[in-house]
Motif scaffolding. Structure first.
Motif, PDB file in Angstrom:
ATOM      1  N   GLU A  62       0.823  -1.208   0.000  1.00  0.00           N
ATOM      2  CA  GLU A  62       0.000   0.000   0.000  1.00  0.00           C
ATOM      3  C   GLU A  62       0.860   1.262   0.000  1.00  0.00           C
ATOM      4  O   GLU A  62       0.580   2.220  -0.730  1.00  0.00           O
ATOM      5  CB  GLU A  62      -0.930  -0.009   1.215  1.00  0.00           C
ATOM      6  CG  GLU A  62      -1.884   1.174   1.250  1.00  0.00           C
ATOM      7  CD  GLU A  62      -2.838   1.115   2.427  1.00  0.00           C
ATOM      8  OE1 GLU A  62      -3.645   2.060   2.566  1.00  0.00           O
ATOM      9  OE2 GLU A  62      -2.772   0.150   3.217  1.00  0.00           O
ATOM     10  N   HIS A  63       1.919   1.259   0.807  1.00  0.00           N
ATOM     11  CA  HIS A  63       2.782   2.440   0.865  1.00  0.00           C
ATOM     12  C   HIS A  63       3.570   2.596  -0.425  1.00  0.00           C
ATOM     13  O   HIS A  63       3.737   3.714  -0.940  1.00  0.00           O
ATOM     14  CB  HIS A  63       3.730   2.347   2.061  1.00  0.00           C
ATOM     15  CG  HIS A  63       4.511   3.603   2.285  1.00  0.00           C
ATOM     16  ND1 HIS A  63       5.884   3.650   2.231  1.00  0.00           N
ATOM     17  CD2 HIS A  63       4.110   4.875   2.545  1.00  0.00           C
ATOM     18  CE1 HIS A  63       6.296   4.891   2.451  1.00  0.00           C
ATOM     19  NE2 HIS A  63       5.250   5.648   2.646  1.00  0.00           N
ATOM     20  N   VAL A  64       4.065   1.488  -0.976  1.00  0.00           N
ATOM     21  CA  VAL A  64       4.790   1.548  -2.249  1.00  0.00           C
ATOM     22  C   VAL A  64       3.885   2.098  -3.340  1.00  0.00           C
ATOM     23  O   VAL A  64       4.307   2.946  -4.153  1.00  0.00           O
ATOM     24  CB  VAL A  64       5.329   0.156  -2.636  1.00  0.00           C
ATOM     25  CG1 VAL A  64       5.911   0.184  -4.046  1.00  0.00           C
ATOM     26  CG2 VAL A  64       6.385  -0.311  -1.642  1.00  0.00           C
ATOM     27  N   ALA A  65       2.632   1.655  -3.377  1.00  0.00           N
ATOM     28  CA  ALA A  65       1.698   2.118  -4.404  1.00  0.00           C
ATOM     29  C   ALA A  65       1.421   3.610  -4.270  1.00  0.00           C
ATOM     30  O   ALA A  65       1.344   4.333  -5.279  1.00  0.00           O
ATOM     31  CB  ALA A  65       0.396   1.325  -4.317  1.00  0.00           C
ATOM     32  N   ALA A  66       1.277   4.083  -3.027  1.00  0.00           N
ATOM     33  CA  ALA A  66       1.031   5.517  -2.816  1.00  0.00           C
ATOM     34  C   ALA A  66       2.230   6.341  -3.271  1.00  0.00           C
ATOM     35  O   ALA A  66       2.077   7.392  -3.912  1.00  0.00           O
ATOM     36  CB  ALA A  66       0.724   5.768  -1.345  1.00  0.00           C
ATOM     37  N   TYR A  67       3.437   5.879  -2.952  1.00  0.00           N
ATOM     38  CA  TYR A  67       4.656   6.572  -3.378  1.00  0.00           C
ATOM     39  C   TYR A  67       4.767   6.574  -4.900  1.00  0.00           C
ATOM     40  O   TYR A  67       5.059   7.612  -5.512  1.00  0.00           O
ATOM     41  CB  TYR A  67       5.862   5.885  -2.757  1.00  0.00           C
ATOM     42  CG  TYR A  67       7.200   6.428  -3.221  1.00  0.00           C
ATOM     43  CD1 TYR A  67       7.744   7.563  -2.638  1.00  0.00           C
ATOM     44  CD2 TYR A  67       7.915   5.811  -4.238  1.00  0.00           C
ATOM     45  CE1 TYR A  67       8.963   8.066  -3.052  1.00  0.00           C
ATOM     46  CE2 TYR A  67       9.132   6.312  -4.664  1.00  0.00           C
ATOM     47  CZ  TYR A  67       9.656   7.434  -4.078  1.00  0.00           C
ATOM     48  OH  TYR A  67      10.861   7.934  -4.500  1.00  0.00           O
ATOM     49  N   ALA A  68       4.530   5.421  -5.515  1.00  0.00           N
ATOM     50  CA  ALA A  68       4.636   5.314  -6.969  1.00  0.00           C
ATOM     51  C   ALA A  68       3.661   6.267  -7.657  1.00  0.00           C
ATOM     52  O   ALA A  68       4.002   6.912  -8.658  1.00  0.00           O
ATOM     53  CB  ALA A  68       4.383   3.873  -7.405  1.00  0.00           C
ATOM     54  N   ALA A  69       2.453   6.383  -7.122  1.00  0.00           N
ATOM     55  CA  ALA A  69       1.450   7.244  -7.738  1.00  0.00           C
ATOM     56  C   ALA A  69       1.865   8.713  -7.680  1.00  0.00           C
ATOM     57  O   ALA A  69       1.683   9.457  -8.650  1.00  0.00           O
ATOM     58  CB  ALA A  69       0.111   7.045  -7.040  1.00  0.00           C
ATOM     59  N   VAL A  70       2.441   9.151  -6.576  1.00  0.00           N
ATOM     60  CA  VAL A  70       2.848  10.552  -6.432  1.00  0.00           C
ATOM     61  C   VAL A  70       4.042  10.874  -7.330  1.00  0.00           C
ATOM     62  O   VAL A  70       4.143  11.985  -7.874  1.00  0.00           O
ATOM     63  CB  VAL A  70       3.193  10.864  -4.963  1.00  0.00           C
ATOM     64  CG1 VAL A  70       3.843  12.237  -4.831  1.00  0.00           C
ATOM     65  CG2 VAL A  70       1.946  10.797  -4.106  1.00  0.00           C
ATOM     66  N   GLY A  72       5.102   9.092 -10.163  1.00  0.00           N
ATOM     67  CA  GLY A  72       5.008   8.760 -11.576  1.00  0.00           C
ATOM     68  C   GLY A  72       5.541   7.405 -11.971  1.00  0.00           C
ATOM     69  O   GLY A  72       5.758   7.143 -13.158  1.00  0.00           O
ATOM     70  N   PHE A  73       5.748   6.515 -11.002  1.00  0.00           N
ATOM     71  CA  PHE A  73       6.205   5.161 -11.318  1.00  0.00           C
ATOM     72  C   PHE A  73       5.017   4.246 -11.616  1.00  0.00           C
ATOM     73  O   PHE A  73       3.929   4.433 -11.055  1.00  0.00           O
ATOM     74  CB  PHE A  73       6.997   4.560 -10.146  1.00  0.00           C
ATOM     75  CG  PHE A  73       8.345   5.173  -9.911  1.00  0.00           C
ATOM     76  CD1 PHE A  73       9.456   4.734 -10.619  1.00  0.00           C
ATOM     77  CD2 PHE A  73       8.512   6.181  -8.973  1.00  0.00           C
ATOM     78  CE1 PHE A  73      10.712   5.288 -10.390  1.00  0.00           C
ATOM     79  CE2 PHE A  73       9.758   6.743  -8.733  1.00  0.00           C
ATOM     80  CZ  PHE A  73      10.859   6.295  -9.449  1.00  0.00           C
ATOM     81  N   PRO A  74       5.215   3.216 -12.444  1.00  0.00           N
ATOM     82  CA  PRO A  74       4.155   2.236 -12.655  1.00  0.00           C
ATOM     83  C   PRO A  74       4.013   1.321 -11.439  1.00  0.00           C
ATOM     84  O   PRO A  74       4.927   1.212 -10.613  1.00  0.00           O
ATOM     85  CB  PRO A  74       4.645   1.445 -13.869  1.00  0.00           C
ATOM     86  CG  PRO A  74       6.135   1.547 -13.804  1.00  0.00           C
ATOM     87  CD  PRO A  74       6.415   2.923 -13.251  1.00  0.00           C
ATOM     88  N   SER A  75       2.862   0.667 -11.327  1.00  0.00           N
ATOM     89  CA  SER A  75       2.634  -0.296 -10.253  1.00  0.00           C
ATOM     90  C   SER A  75       3.282  -1.623 -10.621  1.00  0.00           C
ATOM     91  O   SER A  75       3.013  -2.182 -11.677  1.00  0.00           O
ATOM     92  CB  SER A  75       1.131  -0.486 -10.030  1.00  0.00           C
ATOM     93  OG  SER A  75       0.891  -1.456  -9.031  1.00  0.00           O
ATOM     94  N   LYS A  76       4.168  -2.123  -9.743  1.00  0.00           N
ATOM     95  CA  LYS A  76       4.905  -3.357 -10.012  1.00  0.00           C
ATOM     96  C   LYS A  76       5.065  -4.144  -8.719  1.00  0.00           C
ATOM     97  O   LYS A  76       4.695  -3.675  -7.642  1.00  0.00           O
ATOM     98  CB  LYS A  76       6.290  -3.024 -10.602  1.00  0.00           C
ATOM     99  CG  LYS A  76       6.245  -2.276 -11.924  1.00  0.00           C
ATOM    100  CD  LYS A  76       7.600  -1.718 -12.314  1.00  0.00           C
ATOM    101  CE  LYS A  76       8.634  -2.787 -12.579  1.00  0.00           C
ATOM    102  NZ  LYS A  76       9.912  -2.201 -13.075  1.00  0.00           N
ATOM    103  N   ASP A  77       5.639  -5.338  -8.840  1.00  0.00           N
ATOM    104  CA  ASP A  77       5.922  -6.160  -7.661  1.00  0.00           C
ATOM    105  C   ASP A  77       7.292  -5.857  -7.065  1.00  0.00           C
ATOM    106  O   ASP A  77       7.680  -6.484  -6.072  1.00  0.00           O
ATOM    107  CB  ASP A  77       5.820  -7.655  -8.006  1.00  0.00           C
ATOM    108  CG  ASP A  77       4.390  -8.099  -8.261  1.00  0.00           C
ATOM    109  OD1 ASP A  77       3.472  -7.490  -7.654  1.00  0.00           O
ATOM    110  OD2 ASP A  77       4.180  -9.023  -9.063  1.00  0.00           O
TER     111      ASP A  77
END
Length: 301
Positions: A62-70, A72-77
């Motif tokens: 969840e934290h990685v996804a929030a950081y990625a969204a802010v 500009g990174f894609p969602s990944k594993d």
């Protein structure tokens, strides 16, 4: 990376954060208050270094996804290249707000960063994170402190490391280095419009609630015309734009130049470098006059 191992033992702490940390960061910059016991900073001449580490931490999706969204990174594993800084920032603040650290946190400027990722880090991994700083070195405009961060996996293998360089303005050494000498890259047609709340959005995921990033009023109180973007956000956004060209093991070096005022626009540029490492130069500049906000380089390792 420079050897910045301190002379003191590493102390385990819970990472600093929240309103209490902001208050501790601000008090040493207030005349009169900065002389009180528990607030007064130690003299630079006696500073031998400081090291902190945190209990092992699990990388949460969840934290990685929030950081990625802010940023500009894609969602990944796997986590974004710059993400482990999120796990170390609280340690940096813990060091800066310690009374043995000579420089107040407020007014100490992040001027350069070097990150080496040795392999991709998976979401769900448990990591050990440490940070340390040695006595400062000279700079033409004052003194610089190099904060070294190391991240190890469950097998105690070094998987990520960085050096964050902070400048404290003061009496300078004109013969000292002013920072890394990095190649330039002209804008390539990409303009990014940055909203006024970007600093608050990044603060929510990073824990970096420095007032210069939040609102016009809080930024003006510290000498800026309005709030400015976090340097680590601008670095992360550039790395996100270059992510498909980064190998699994890579190094990214950046020098921060002029602050990015929010809201605002920036021009991104990149170009391949003629070397065997598959390097790229990249930049963010001000569209109206080409003034640099940052310059950087990627290198395979």
């Amino acid at each position: 990376m420079p050897d910045v191992a301190p002379t003191t033992e590493s102390t385990q702490v819970e990472p600093a954060g929240g309103l209490g940390t902001l208050v501790k960061a601000a008090l040493p910059s207030i005349p009169g208050v900065n002389a009180l016991p528990g607030v007064k900073k130690s003299p630079v001449e006696g500073f031998g270094g400081l090291a902190l580490h945190r209990p092992p931490v699990r990388v949460e999706r969840e934290h990685v996804a929030a950081y990625a969204a802010v940023c500009g990174f894609p969602s990944k594993d796997t986590v974004p290249f710059t993400y482990p800084h999120m796990l170390a920032f609280g340690l940096h603040m813990g060091i800066m707000t310690d009374t043995t650290f000579p420089a107040p946190a407020i007014g100490t400027v992040h001027v350069a960063n070097s990150i080496t990722g040795h392999r991709p880090i998976g979401v769900g991994e448990t990591l050990s994170v440490s940070a340390s700083v040695a006595p400062p070195s000279g700079h033409p405009k004052g003194l610089v402190y190099d904060f070294a961060t190391q991240v190890h996996d469950a097998d105690d293998t070094l998987v990520w490391e960085s050096t964050s360089t902070y400048l404290r303005f003061g009496k300078g050494d004109k013969s000292a280095s002013s920072g890394p000498d990095l190649p330039t890259a002209d804008p390539t047609g990409q303009l990014w419009s940055l909203p006024g709340d970007l600093g608050r959005r990044y603060a929510a995921v990073s824990g970096d609630h420095n007032p210069i990033h939040l609102y016009p009023l809080t930024a003006k109180a510290l000498g800026f015309p309005r709030q400015i973007a976090h340097g680590m956000w601008s670095l992360a956004r550039c790395v996100a734009a270059l992510e498909s060209w980064l190998p699994d093991a890579a190094r990214v070096d950046v020098a921060f130049k002029k602050p990015i005022l929010l809201p605002g626009r920036v021009a991104f540029g990149s170009r391949p470098l003629d070397d065997a490492a598959g390097s790229y130069a990249f930049s963010l500049t001000r569209p109206k006059d080409g003034a640099p906000h940052l310059v950087g380089r990627t290198t395979a390792v």
